[in-house]
Structure formats: structure tokens, C-alpha cells
Enzyme design. Structure first.
Site, PDB file in Angstrom:
ATOM      1  N   GLU A 122      37.006  23.370  47.456  1.00 39.25           N
ATOM      2  CA  GLU A 122      36.941  24.160  48.688  1.00 39.25           C
ATOM      3  C   GLU A 122      38.232  23.934  49.471  1.00 39.25           C
ATOM      4  O   GLU A 122      38.796  22.835  49.460  1.00 39.25           O
ATOM      5  CB  GLU A 122      35.724  23.732  49.510  1.00 39.25           C
ATOM      6  CG  GLU A 122      35.601  24.371  50.879  1.00 39.25           C
ATOM      7  CD  GLU A 122      35.521  25.884  50.828  1.00 39.25           C
ATOM      8  OE1 GLU A 122      36.313  26.521  51.555  1.00 39.25           O
ATOM      9  OE2 GLU A 122      34.698  26.431  50.065  1.00 39.25           O
ATOM     10  N   ASP A 139      42.922  25.510  46.657  1.00 37.37           N
ATOM     11  CA  ASP A 139      42.573  26.823  46.116  1.00 37.37           C
ATOM     12  C   ASP A 139      41.995  26.672  44.716  1.00 37.37           C
ATOM     13  O   ASP A 139      42.530  25.931  43.881  1.00 37.37           O
ATOM     14  CB  ASP A 139      43.840  27.680  46.083  1.00 37.37           C
ATOM     15  CG  ASP A 139      43.673  28.914  45.230  1.00 37.37           C
ATOM     16  OD1 ASP A 139      42.907  29.795  45.631  1.00 37.37           O
ATOM     17  OD2 ASP A 139      44.300  28.971  44.151  1.00 37.37           O
ATOM     18  N   ASP A 184      34.333  35.260  48.332  1.00 32.52           N
ATOM     19  CA  ASP A 184      34.773  36.239  49.323  1.00 32.52           C
ATOM     20  C   ASP A 184      34.971  37.587  48.633  1.00 32.52           C
ATOM     21  O   ASP A 184      35.737  37.689  47.677  1.00 32.52           O
ATOM     22  CB  ASP A 184      36.081  35.767  49.943  1.00 32.52           C
ATOM     23  CG  ASP A 184      36.445  36.524  51.208  1.00 32.52           C
ATOM     24  OD1 ASP A 184      36.145  37.740  51.277  1.00 32.52           O
ATOM     25  OD2 ASP A 184      37.036  35.916  52.114  1.00 32.52           O
ATOM     26  N   LYS A 209      38.168  45.268  51.759  1.00 33.45           N
ATOM     27  CA  LYS A 209      39.158  46.325  51.914  1.00 33.45           C
ATOM     28  C   LYS A 209      39.918  46.535  50.612  1.00 33.45           C
ATOM     29  O   LYS A 209      40.308  45.572  49.950  1.00 33.45           O
ATOM     30  CB  LYS A 209      40.117  45.995  53.047  1.00 33.45           C
ATOM     31  CG  LYS A 209      39.448  45.934  54.423  1.00 33.45           C
ATOM     32  CD  LYS A 209      40.456  45.623  55.516  1.00 33.45           C
ATOM     33  CE  LYS A 209      39.766  45.568  56.876  1.00 33.45           C
ATOM     34  NZ  LYS A 209      40.731  45.251  57.967  1.00 33.45           N
ATOM     35  N   ASP A 231      26.283  38.852  46.626  1.00 33.68           N
ATOM     36  CA  ASP A 231      25.330  39.736  47.297  1.00 33.68           C
ATOM     37  C   ASP A 231      26.044  40.966  47.849  1.00 33.68           C
ATOM     38  O   ASP A 231      25.478  41.715  48.632  1.00 33.68           O
ATOM     39  CB  ASP A 231      24.589  39.006  48.416  1.00 33.68           C
ATOM     40  CG  ASP A 231      25.493  38.635  49.583  1.00 33.68           C
ATOM     41  OD1 ASP A 231      26.729  38.604  49.382  1.00 33.68           O
ATOM     42  OD2 ASP A 231      24.988  38.374  50.685  1.00 33.68           O
ATOM     43  N   PHE A 274      25.681  32.129  53.391  1.00 36.24           N
ATOM     44  CA  PHE A 274      26.126  33.469  53.023  1.00 36.24           C
ATOM     45  C   PHE A 274      24.986  34.238  52.350  1.00 36.24           C
ATOM     46  O   PHE A 274      24.819  35.433  52.565  1.00 36.24           O
ATOM     47  CB  PHE A 274      27.336  33.377  52.095  1.00 36.24           C
ATOM     48  CG  PHE A 274      28.545  32.793  52.769  1.00 36.24           C
ATOM     49  CD1 PHE A 274      29.295  33.545  53.649  1.00 36.24           C
ATOM     50  CD2 PHE A 274      28.906  31.476  52.543  1.00 36.24           C
ATOM     51  CE1 PHE A 274      30.401  33.001  54.284  1.00 36.24           C
ATOM     52  CE2 PHE A 274      30.006  30.924  53.180  1.00 36.24           C
ATOM     53  CZ  PHE A 274      30.754  31.693  54.050  1.00 36.24           C
TER      54      PHE A 274
END
Length: 253
Positions: free
Chosen positions: A109, A136, A159, A163, A195, A234
Site C-alpha cells: 500500500e 506502488d 482504483d 475518466k 464493484d 470501498f
């Protein structure tokens, strides 16, 4: 979960100048997230978290570096090893680890307060089979994980970068899948859950992009697969919005 990190290092161990990409050897023509190009919340630790970090991070955690981790030495035993990319606050990690005590779990993380929460949970709960790396996920796999050494990789609720101009930042694409395959032993399992409906479509279009990964679908009877023991933050947000959770399994050929 946020996989790219904000302060990459070059092969000298120093942070590169602004605008300078991190040093990698990703010269294989595949698509990789553009590393080192974004900033993230720094966050702060409570006084108690700072004390726990000071006392326990040196032996339970590591920062991104160029030394390949000797898992046997780090955990003090030989055991199947699973890397969880984007462990967030570690709620699910801390809940799952005690029910898989025969596995070594490495939580990766970039968000330090999230790692601090997981570190605290491990200390309070005497959870001995979890270690943590701050960095990363792609760079950690590339620089710190030995090829063919992992029994499993988990990527839960990455994530989605919704966009269109940010899709290149998504971790599920040809380059990371190839890198993950190279770090899994034959028979090792990659488990992904999302999700986000559009991201699920994106992943579905890429389930066969890496020839070294056999797509198994979902569900499937495979080793190193433990049901997620708690609903993550999340996941709960998605459930509240009636999102469908889509899960994927691959096996290293």
C-alpha cells in the site's frame, strides 16, 4: 486503493527530479501504469500510531527499494506467500490473515495511514503472518519480489480511474498482468474483485491478454483462496449504491 505512488526512486535510491520517470526495465511493449506521475494524500498518524510505527515497522514493514525480499528470512519460516496489492486500511487483510495462518501475507500500500492502521491491528491482535511494504504495487512486484516466488496475488477493489484519460493508470492491463504472471509460481492464483461496472467490462475484455495466465472465471475451486472475511470500506460504499461485485480468478500456467 491507489497503486501508483508519488515519490518513486531511481536505481541510486534517490527521488528523481520532477517530471523524470522512475528507472524501470519495462521495455516489453506492454501497457503499464505511468508511474510517479500523480500525487496522493499524505495523511497524518496519531501519536499512538507513531509509537507503534516506530516500534514495529522496522521488523514488520519495508519501504520500496531495490533489494529482493527473502520471504523465508523475513517471516522466519517457509510458507506459501500471497501479495495483496492495495491493502487500503488493512481491515480485510487483518480479518483474513488469522484464518489462513499457514500462509505468509504481504500487504502492499502507498498510503501510510492505511499501513499504520494495519500495523496496529497486527500488533494488537498478535497477527504474526502479515508483513507490509509501502510503495506502488507495480514497482514492488518489479523490484522486490523474486520471479516465480508467489502462491497468490490479490487485488481487491483497485482504483477504477473512471475518466477515460486516466484509464492508462489502471493496474489491470497487459503489463501488470504479465508482471504478476512472472512473479507467480506455476499454479499460483491471481484474484481480482471490483464493484465498478465499467472497470469490470474493461477487465473482462482483458482476461486472456496474458498467455501465461489461465482464466478460471468465478467461482472456482482453487488453493490460496480465502473468502473475504469482512466488508471493506470501498465494498460497503458499492453495496450501499447497489453495485454488483465482480470477481476474477486466473492461474499461472
Amino acid at each position: 486503493m491507489s497503486t501508483p505512488h508519488s515519490v518513486p526512486q531511481d536505481d541510486t535510491g534517490k527521488a528523481p527530479r520532477a517530471g523524470r520517470p522512475p528507472q524501470t526495465d519495462f521495455a516489453d511493449g506492454r501497457d503499464y501504469p505511468r508511474l510517479g506521475a500523480f500525487s496522493f494524500r499524505r495523511g497524518t498518524l496519531t501519536d499512538n500510531q507513531k509509537r507503534t510505527w516506530r516500534d514495529h515497522w522496522p521488523h514488520l514493514g519495508r519501504d520500496l527499494g531495490d533489494e529482493v525480499v527473502d520471504m523465508t528470512e523475513w517471516f522466519g519460516r517457509e510458507a506459501p506467500t500471497i501479495v495483496e496489492i492495495g491493502s487500503g486500511t488493512g481491515t480485510s487483510t487483518a480479518a483474513m490473515a488469522p484464518v489462513e495462518p499457514d500462509h505468509n501475507i504481504v500487504a502492499v500500500e502507498i498510503y501510510r495511514p492505511g499501513l499504520a492502521k494495519l500495523l496496529g491491528a497486527c500488533v494488537r491482535g498478535d497477527i504474526t503472518n502479515v508483513r507490509m511494504i509501502k510503495g506502488d504495487g507495480v514497482e514492488v512486484l518489479q523490484r522486490m519480489i523474486a520471479p516465480g516466488s508467489l502462491d497468490g496475488v490479490r487485488i481487491f477493489f483497485p482504483d477504477p480511474w473512471p475518466k477515460a484519460r486516466h484509464h492508462k493508470r489502471r493496474i489491470i492491463q497487459s503489463g501488470p498482468l504479465h508482471l504478476i504472471a512472472s512473479r507467480l509460481r506455476p499454479g499460483g492464483i491471481l484474484h481480482v474483485a471490483t464493484d465498478h461496472a465499467e472497470y469490470a467490462e474493461w477487465i473482462t475484455e482483458r482476461v486472456d491478454v496474458e498467455p501465461e495466465l489461465e482464466y478460471l472465471g468465478w467461482p472456482a475451486d482453487v488453493p490460496v483462496l480465502t473468502d473475504r472475511q469482512v466488508v471493506t470500506k470501498f465494498e460497503a460504499k458499492g453495496i450501499d449504491k447497489d453495485h454488483t461485485i465482480t470477481e476474477y480468478l486466473w492461474r499461472r500456467r
